[in-house]
Design a protein around this motif. Structure first.
Motif, PDB file in Angstrom:
ATOM      1  N   SER A   1       0.814  -1.202   0.000  1.00  0.00           N
ATOM      2  CA  SER A   1       0.000   0.000   0.000  1.00  0.00           C
ATOM      3  C   SER A   1       0.853   1.259   0.000  1.00  0.00           C
ATOM      4  N   ARG A   2       2.129   1.142   0.395  1.00  0.00           N
ATOM      5  CA  ARG A   2       3.019   2.289   0.392  1.00  0.00           C
ATOM      6  C   ARG A   2       3.567   2.577  -1.004  1.00  0.00           C
ATOM      7  N   LEU A   3       3.430   1.615  -1.898  1.00  0.00           N
ATOM      8  CA  LEU A   3       3.938   1.783  -3.253  1.00  0.00           C
ATOM      9  C   LEU A   3       2.901   2.463  -4.128  1.00  0.00           C
ATOM     10  N   ARG A   4       3.320   3.493  -4.811  1.00  0.00           N
ATOM     11  CA  ARG A   4       2.445   4.182  -5.747  1.00  0.00           C
ATOM     12  C   ARG A   4       2.810   3.760  -7.169  1.00  0.00           C
ATOM     13  N   THR A   5       1.820   3.798  -8.009  1.00  0.00           N
ATOM     14  CA  THR A   5       2.078   3.477  -9.415  1.00  0.00           C
ATOM     15  C   THR A   5       3.064   4.486  -9.981  1.00  0.00           C
ATOM     16  N   LEU A   6       4.027   3.999 -10.724  1.00  0.00           N
ATOM     17  CA  LEU A   6       5.030   4.874 -11.321  1.00  0.00           C
ATOM     18  C   LEU A   6       4.377   5.897 -12.246  1.00  0.00           C
ATOM     19  N   PRO A   7       4.945   7.088 -12.361  1.00  0.00           N
ATOM     20  CA  PRO A   7       4.359   8.104 -13.256  1.00  0.00           C
ATOM     21  C   PRO A   7       4.178   7.611 -14.686  1.00  0.00           C
ATOM     22  N   VAL A   8       5.162   6.836 -15.165  1.00  0.00           N
ATOM     23  CA  VAL A   8       5.044   6.227 -16.497  1.00  0.00           C
ATOM     24  C   VAL A   8       4.956   4.721 -16.287  1.00  0.00           C
ATOM     25  N   ALA A   9       3.745   4.207 -16.330  1.00  0.00           N
ATOM     26  CA  ALA A   9       3.497   2.788 -16.044  1.00  0.00           C
ATOM     27  C   ALA A   9       3.335   2.035 -17.358  1.00  0.00           C
ATOM     28  N   LEU A  10       4.411   1.463 -17.843  1.00  0.00           N
ATOM     29  CA  LEU A  10       4.393   0.763 -19.124  1.00  0.00           C
ATOM     30  C   LEU A  10       3.852  -0.644 -18.970  1.00  0.00           C
ATOM     31  N   ALA A  11       3.158  -1.104 -19.994  1.00  0.00           N
ATOM     32  CA  ALA A  11       2.736  -2.510 -20.037  1.00  0.00           C
ATOM     33  C   ALA A  11       3.850  -3.351 -20.663  1.00  0.00           C
ATOM     34  N   PRO A  12       4.020  -4.588 -20.222  1.00  0.00           N
ATOM     35  CA  PRO A  12       5.041  -5.443 -20.850  1.00  0.00           C
ATOM     36  C   PRO A  12       4.608  -5.898 -22.233  1.00  0.00           C
ATOM     37  N   VAL A  13       5.589  -6.148 -23.083  1.00  0.00           N
ATOM     38  CA  VAL A  13       5.346  -6.725 -24.396  1.00  0.00           C
ATOM     39  C   VAL A  13       5.274  -8.238 -24.240  1.00  0.00           C
ATOM     40  N   HIS A  14       4.470  -8.891 -25.079  1.00  0.00           N
ATOM     41  CA  HIS A  14       4.302 -10.345 -25.004  1.00  0.00           C
ATOM     42  C   HIS A  14       5.654 -11.042 -25.093  1.00  0.00           C
ATOM     43  N   HIS A  15       5.952 -11.885 -24.081  1.00  0.00           N
ATOM     44  CA  HIS A  15       7.197 -12.646 -23.978  1.00  0.00           C
ATOM     45  C   HIS A  15       8.428 -11.750 -23.849  1.00  0.00           C
ATOM     46  N   GLU A  16       8.246 -10.556 -23.325  1.00  0.00           N
ATOM     47  CA  GLU A  16       9.388  -9.699 -23.035  1.00  0.00           C
ATOM     48  C   GLU A  16      10.175 -10.283 -21.873  1.00  0.00           C
ATOM     49  N   THR A  17      11.485 -10.157 -21.911  1.00  0.00           N
ATOM     50  CA  THR A  17      12.273 -10.632 -20.787  1.00  0.00           C
ATOM     51  C   THR A  17      12.058  -9.712 -19.588  1.00  0.00           C
ATOM     52  N   ILE A  18      12.243 -10.265 -18.402  1.00  0.00           N
ATOM     53  CA  ILE A  18      12.069  -9.475 -17.186  1.00  0.00           C
ATOM     54  C   ILE A  18      13.039  -8.296 -17.178  1.00  0.00           C
ATOM     55  N   GLY A  19      14.296  -8.549 -17.546  1.00  0.00           N
ATOM     56  CA  GLY A  19      15.277  -7.482 -17.553  1.00  0.00           C
ATOM     57  C   GLY A  19      14.922  -6.368 -18.515  1.00  0.00           C
ATOM     58  N   SER A  20      14.406  -6.717 -19.680  1.00  0.00           N
ATOM     59  CA  SER A  20      14.000  -5.713 -20.657  1.00  0.00           C
ATOM     60  C   SER A  20      12.880  -4.845 -20.101  1.00  0.00           C
ATOM     61  N   TYR A  21      11.881  -5.473 -19.496  1.00  0.00           N
ATOM     62  CA  TYR A  21      10.746  -4.728 -18.964  1.00  0.00           C
ATOM     63  C   TYR A  21      11.174  -3.796 -17.832  1.00  0.00           C
ATOM     64  N   LEU A  22      11.976  -4.306 -16.906  1.00  0.00           N
ATOM     65  CA  LEU A  22      12.394  -3.479 -15.779  1.00  0.00           C
ATOM     66  C   LEU A  22      13.282  -2.319 -16.241  1.00  0.00           C
ATOM     67  N   ASN A  23      14.147  -2.576 -17.200  1.00  0.00           N
ATOM     68  CA  ASN A  23      14.990  -1.492 -17.703  1.00  0.00           C
ATOM     69  C   ASN A  23      14.162  -0.434 -18.434  1.00  0.00           C
ATOM     70  N   ARG A  24      13.137  -0.862 -19.174  1.00  0.00           N
ATOM     71  CA  ARG A  24      12.280   0.124 -19.839  1.00  0.00           C
ATOM     72  C   ARG A  24      11.524   0.956 -18.811  1.00  0.00           C
ATOM     73  N   LEU A  25      11.033   0.300 -17.750  1.00  0.00           N
ATOM     74  CA  LEU A  25      10.352   1.040 -16.679  1.00  0.00           C
ATOM     75  C   LEU A  25      11.297   2.040 -16.020  1.00  0.00           C
ATOM     76  N   ALA A  26      12.505   1.590 -15.730  1.00  0.00           N
ATOM     77  CA  ALA A  26      13.475   2.472 -15.083  1.00  0.00           C
ATOM     78  C   ALA A  26      13.821   3.658 -15.980  1.00  0.00           C
TER      79      ALA A  26
END
Length: 280
Positions: free
Chosen positions: A3-28
């Motif tokens: 509950s202390r976590l807020r949605t990031l200002p830019v909340a991207l959706a993952p691409v189908h079968h995207e790697t975890i590292g790719s998704y987290l780096n895009r979010l960052a």
């Protein structure tokens, strides 16, 4: 704690079968965060390369935290990145993940033109099976980072369609092993400069794609070799996957026929590597 976590200002959706590292780096990148800080917020607290698709450090608590930060539901995240299922239910999907690893998923960039159509302009790395190496919408080769245009190489597009048909008609993951065997053989032939008829084809294909500005023209990269030899690799894959031809003594002659070369010119190494086609 979530509950202390807020949605990031830019909340991207993952691409189908995207790697975890790719998704987290895009979010960052989109939120001007370091990948280390974002990982700390989620829980694994480790840096992720863009091609990283491992979940060994993740705990079940990390999934709802990632969902809270991204505004995506846990089921949506798992559907896009199936490896996360092992985080929610440790051990339940281990056998399936082992089969997928045996089938050699490839971490490779998604088609840049397809991503641009969806408003995504950064690098997206996906974990995909061996038979999804071509974007037919944009005629692009996806193995490696160059994404060569294939309009001058229609045989690559046709070979990819045959490859996909083979997968549909065969039992996974064994067709992947047949493909690996065939790819090893054609790559070895390429490096040994035989047979001549195939070398001429492969040289023509390499000449048809963009020059490797940073490479040695006499020593093509593995990605370029795989592109150049791809139609022959698919032809051998179909041969190895065929129950009809698997045990026949004239396998070599049939390979020569499918490759459109004289049998006497074809190296006699279809089985010298222990490459006996598997049950499909």
């Amino acid at each position: 704690m979530n509950s202390r976590l807020r949605t990031l200002p830019v909340a991207l959706a993952p691409v189908h079968h995207e790697t975890i590292g790719s998704y987290l780096n895009r979010l960052a990148d989109a939120n001007h965060l370091s990948i280390g800080h974002l990982s700390f917020l989620i829980g694994p607290n480790r840096r992720h390369r863009r091609d990283d698709n491992r979940v060994g450090y993740w705990t079940p608590a990390a999934l709802p935290r990632l969902a809270a930060l991204t505004g995506q539901s846990v089921p949506t995240l798992i559907q896009a990145m199936p490896v996360l299922a092992e985080v929610r239910e440790p051990g339940q999907h281990r056998q399936q993940l082992a089969i997928e690893e045996l089938a050699e998923p490839r971490q490779r960039p998604a088609c840049r033109l397809c991503m641009a159509r969806h408003g995504i302009h950064g690098l997206v790395v996906r974990s995909t099976p061996h038979h999804q190496g071509v974007c037919h919408r944009h005629h692009r080769w996806l193995l490696g980072g160059d994404q060569h245009h294939l309009d001058a190489l229609p045989e690559i597009l046709h070979a990819d369609l045959r490859h996909r048909r083979l997968v549909r008609c065969s039992t996974a993951p064994f067709i992947a092993l047949d493909y690996q065997c065939a790819r090893t053989i054609t790559a070895n032939w390429f490096r040994s400069s035989e047979p001549l008829a195939l070398q001429q084809r492969w040289t023509r294909r390499l000449d048809a794609i963009a020059e490797d500005a940073y490479g040695d023209p006499h020593r093509p990269t593995e990605d370029r070799i795989e592109l150049a030899t791809y139609p022959e690799t698919v032809a051998l894959t179909g041969l190895f996957a065929s129950p009809h031809w698997r045990e026949r003594k004239d396998l070599h002659a049939e390979a020569a026929r499918r490759l459109a070369v004289d049998a006497q010119d074809l190296p006699a190494d279809l089985t010298s590597h222990g490459l006996v086609a598997s049950d499909s």
